[in-house]
Design a protein around this motif. Sequence first.
Motif, PDB file in Angstrom:
ATOM      1  N   ASP A 165       0.817  -1.216   0.000  1.00  0.00           N
ATOM      2  CA  ASP A 165       0.000   0.000   0.000  1.00  0.00           C
ATOM      3  C   ASP A 165       0.847   1.260   0.000  1.00  0.00           C
ATOM      4  O   ASP A 165       0.410   2.305  -0.489  1.00  0.00           O
ATOM      5  CB  ASP A 165      -0.956   0.019   1.196  1.00  0.00           C
ATOM      6  N   ALA A 166       2.049   1.179   0.545  1.00  0.00           N
ATOM      7  CA  ALA A 166       2.957   2.332   0.599  1.00  0.00           C
ATOM      8  C   ALA A 166       4.029   2.257  -0.487  1.00  0.00           C
ATOM      9  O   ALA A 166       4.860   3.154  -0.581  1.00  0.00           O
ATOM     10  CB  ALA A 166       3.619   2.411   1.971  1.00  0.00           C
ATOM     11  N   SER A 167       4.018   1.203  -1.305  1.00  0.00           N
ATOM     12  CA  SER A 167       5.009   0.993  -2.367  1.00  0.00           C
ATOM     13  C   SER A 167       6.431   1.078  -1.826  1.00  0.00           C
ATOM     14  O   SER A 167       7.276   1.821  -2.329  1.00  0.00           O
ATOM     15  CB  SER A 167       4.826   2.003  -3.506  1.00  0.00           C
ATOM     16  N   ARG A 168       6.669   0.274  -0.783  1.00  0.00           N
ATOM     17  CA  ARG A 168       8.006   0.253  -0.216  1.00  0.00           C
ATOM     18  C   ARG A 168       8.255  -1.058   0.519  1.00  0.00           C
ATOM     19  O   ARG A 168       7.329  -1.697   1.003  1.00  0.00           O
ATOM     20  CB  ARG A 168       8.223   1.417   0.741  1.00  0.00           C
ATOM     21  N   TYR A 169       9.531  -1.423   0.551  1.00  0.00           N
ATOM     22  CA  TYR A 169       9.990  -2.511   1.409  1.00  0.00           C
ATOM     23  C   TYR A 169      10.612  -1.848   2.624  1.00  0.00           C
ATOM     24  O   TYR A 169      11.308  -0.832   2.497  1.00  0.00           O
ATOM     25  CB  TYR A 169      11.062  -3.354   0.704  1.00  0.00           C
TER      26      TYR A 169
ATOM     27  N   VAL B  11      14.599   1.641   4.235  1.00  0.00           N
ATOM     28  CA  VAL B  11      13.428   1.628   3.368  1.00  0.00           C
ATOM     29  C   VAL B  11      13.892   1.569   1.914  1.00  0.00           C
ATOM     30  O   VAL B  11      14.896   2.191   1.555  1.00  0.00           O
ATOM     31  CB  VAL B  11      12.585   2.915   3.568  1.00  0.00           C
ATOM     32  N   LEU B  12      13.152   0.848   1.096  1.00  0.00           N
ATOM     33  CA  LEU B  12      13.358   0.852  -0.347  1.00  0.00           C
ATOM     34  C   LEU B  12      12.025   1.199  -1.001  1.00  0.00           C
ATOM     35  O   LEU B  12      11.072   0.419  -0.935  1.00  0.00           O
ATOM     36  CB  LEU B  12      13.845  -0.512  -0.836  1.00  0.00           C
ATOM     37  N   ASP B  13      11.952   2.391  -1.597  1.00  0.00           N
ATOM     38  CA  ASP B  13      10.737   2.827  -2.280  1.00  0.00           C
ATOM     39  C   ASP B  13      10.731   2.276  -3.700  1.00  0.00           C
ATOM     40  O   ASP B  13      11.792   2.139  -4.328  1.00  0.00           O
ATOM     41  CB  ASP B  13      10.676   4.359  -2.350  1.00  0.00           C
ATOM     42  N   TYR B  14       9.533   1.991  -4.217  1.00  0.00           N
ATOM     43  CA  TYR B  14       9.433   1.475  -5.578  1.00  0.00           C
ATOM     44  C   TYR B  14       8.122   1.898  -6.229  1.00  0.00           C
ATOM     45  O   TYR B  14       7.193   2.358  -5.559  1.00  0.00           O
ATOM     46  CB  TYR B  14       9.563  -0.054  -5.599  1.00  0.00           C
TER      47      TYR B  14
ATOM     48  N   THR C 205       7.197  -4.186 -14.380  1.00  0.00           N
ATOM     49  CA  THR C 205       8.513  -3.762 -13.899  1.00  0.00           C
ATOM     50  C   THR C 205       8.379  -3.090 -12.539  1.00  0.00           C
ATOM     51  O   THR C 205       7.452  -2.306 -12.324  1.00  0.00           O
ATOM     52  CB  THR C 205       9.157  -2.756 -14.881  1.00  0.00           C
ATOM     53  N   VAL C 206       9.318  -3.398 -11.653  1.00  0.00           N
ATOM     54  CA  VAL C 206       9.394  -2.718 -10.365  1.00  0.00           C
ATOM     55  C   VAL C 206      10.556  -1.733 -10.459  1.00  0.00           C
ATOM     56  O   VAL C 206      11.718  -2.133 -10.561  1.00  0.00           O
ATOM     57  CB  VAL C 206       9.626  -3.715  -9.208  1.00  0.00           C
ATOM     58  N   ALA C 207      10.226  -0.460 -10.487  1.00  0.00           N
ATOM     59  CA  ALA C 207      11.242   0.592 -10.529  1.00  0.00           C
ATOM     60  C   ALA C 207      11.638   0.907  -9.090  1.00  0.00           C
ATOM     61  O   ALA C 207      10.826   1.417  -8.316  1.00  0.00           O
ATOM     62  CB  ALA C 207      10.709   1.839 -11.223  1.00  0.00           C
ATOM     63  N   MET C 208      12.863   0.552  -8.734  1.00  0.00           N
ATOM     64  CA  MET C 208      13.362   0.833  -7.384  1.00  0.00           C
ATOM     65  C   MET C 208      13.922   2.250  -7.385  1.00  0.00           C
ATOM     66  O   MET C 208      14.955   2.520  -7.991  1.00  0.00           O
ATOM     67  CB  MET C 208      14.406  -0.195  -6.991  1.00  0.00           C
ATOM     68  N   THR C 209      13.200   3.147  -6.704  1.00  0.00           N
ATOM     69  CA  THR C 209      13.464   4.575  -6.848  1.00  0.00           C
ATOM     70  C   THR C 209      14.318   5.197  -5.758  1.00  0.00           C
ATOM     71  O   THR C 209      14.951   6.225  -5.992  1.00  0.00           O
ATOM     72  CB  THR C 209      12.135   5.353  -6.925  1.00  0.00           C
ATOM     73  N   ARG C 210      14.340   4.595  -4.561  1.00  0.00           N
ATOM     74  CA  ARG C 210      15.119   5.203  -3.483  1.00  0.00           C
ATOM     75  C   ARG C 210      15.380   4.196  -2.380  1.00  0.00           C
ATOM     76  O   ARG C 210      14.451   3.579  -1.854  1.00  0.00           O
ATOM     77  CB  ARG C 210      14.368   6.388  -2.883  1.00  0.00           C
ATOM     78  N   ALA C 211      16.647   4.054  -2.034  1.00  0.00           N
ATOM     79  CA  ALA C 211      17.043   3.273  -0.857  1.00  0.00           C
ATOM     80  C   ALA C 211      17.480   4.271   0.197  1.00  0.00           C
ATOM     81  O   ALA C 211      18.247   5.192  -0.091  1.00  0.00           O
ATOM     82  CB  ALA C 211      18.179   2.318  -1.206  1.00  0.00           C
ATOM     83  N   TYR C 212      16.980   4.091   1.404  1.00  0.00           N
ATOM     84  CA  TYR C 212      17.249   5.048   2.480  1.00  0.00           C
ATOM     85  C   TYR C 212      17.441   4.294   3.790  1.00  0.00           C
ATOM     86  O   TYR C 212      16.674   3.388   4.108  1.00  0.00           O
ATOM     87  CB  TYR C 212      16.060   6.016   2.628  1.00  0.00           C
TER      88      TYR C 212
ATOM     89  N   ALA D 104      14.248  -7.356  -1.242  1.00  0.00           N
ATOM     90  CA  ALA D 104      13.284  -6.990  -2.280  1.00  0.00           C
ATOM     91  C   ALA D 104      13.571  -7.749  -3.570  1.00  0.00           C
ATOM     92  O   ALA D 104      12.652  -8.272  -4.213  1.00  0.00           O
ATOM     93  CB  ALA D 104      13.332  -5.486  -2.518  1.00  0.00           C
ATOM     94  N   VAL D 105      14.835  -7.832  -3.942  1.00  0.00           N
ATOM     95  CA  VAL D 105      15.219  -8.556  -5.157  1.00  0.00           C
ATOM     96  C   VAL D 105      14.836 -10.028  -5.032  1.00  0.00           C
ATOM     97  O   VAL D 105      14.289 -10.620  -5.967  1.00  0.00           O
ATOM     98  CB  VAL D 105      16.725  -8.375  -5.450  1.00  0.00           C
TER      99      VAL D 105
END
Length: 102
Positions: free
Chosen positions: A17-21, A32-35, A41-48, A66-67
Motif C-alpha cells: 500500500d505504501a510501495s516500499r519494502y 526503506v526501499l521505495d518502488y 517492472t518494479v522501478a526501485m526509486t530510493r534506498a534510504y 526486495a530482489v
Amino acid sequence: MTSTARAPEPEIVNEKDASRYTLTRDGVLLSVLDYRDDGRTVAMTRAYTVPAFRGHGYAAEVVAGAVADIEAAGDRSVDAVCWYVADWFEAHPDKAHLLRRR
C-alpha cells in the motif's frame, strides 16, 4: 552462567500500500526501499537508511530482500532507478537477469 542473548534478526516487509519494502528490528525502522510497480517492472526509486543506523549494511539488506521477493514471484523485472540499487546490481551480477532490458 553467561547469557548469549542475540539481537533479533531484522525483518523485511513489502508494504504494498505504501510501495516500499521496510527493514525493521524489534519494530524499529532501519531502512526503506521505495518502488513503483506497473505490473511488469518494479522501478526501485530510493534506498534510504535512517541516519542513526547507517554503516551497517541495512540498505544492502533491504535491496537484497526486495530482489529475492521479486525473483521468487517470477513475474516482474527490475528497473534500478536509484544509484544505490544500480550499484547493488553491479556488485551482484548473478541477479542481472532480473534487470529490465532497455
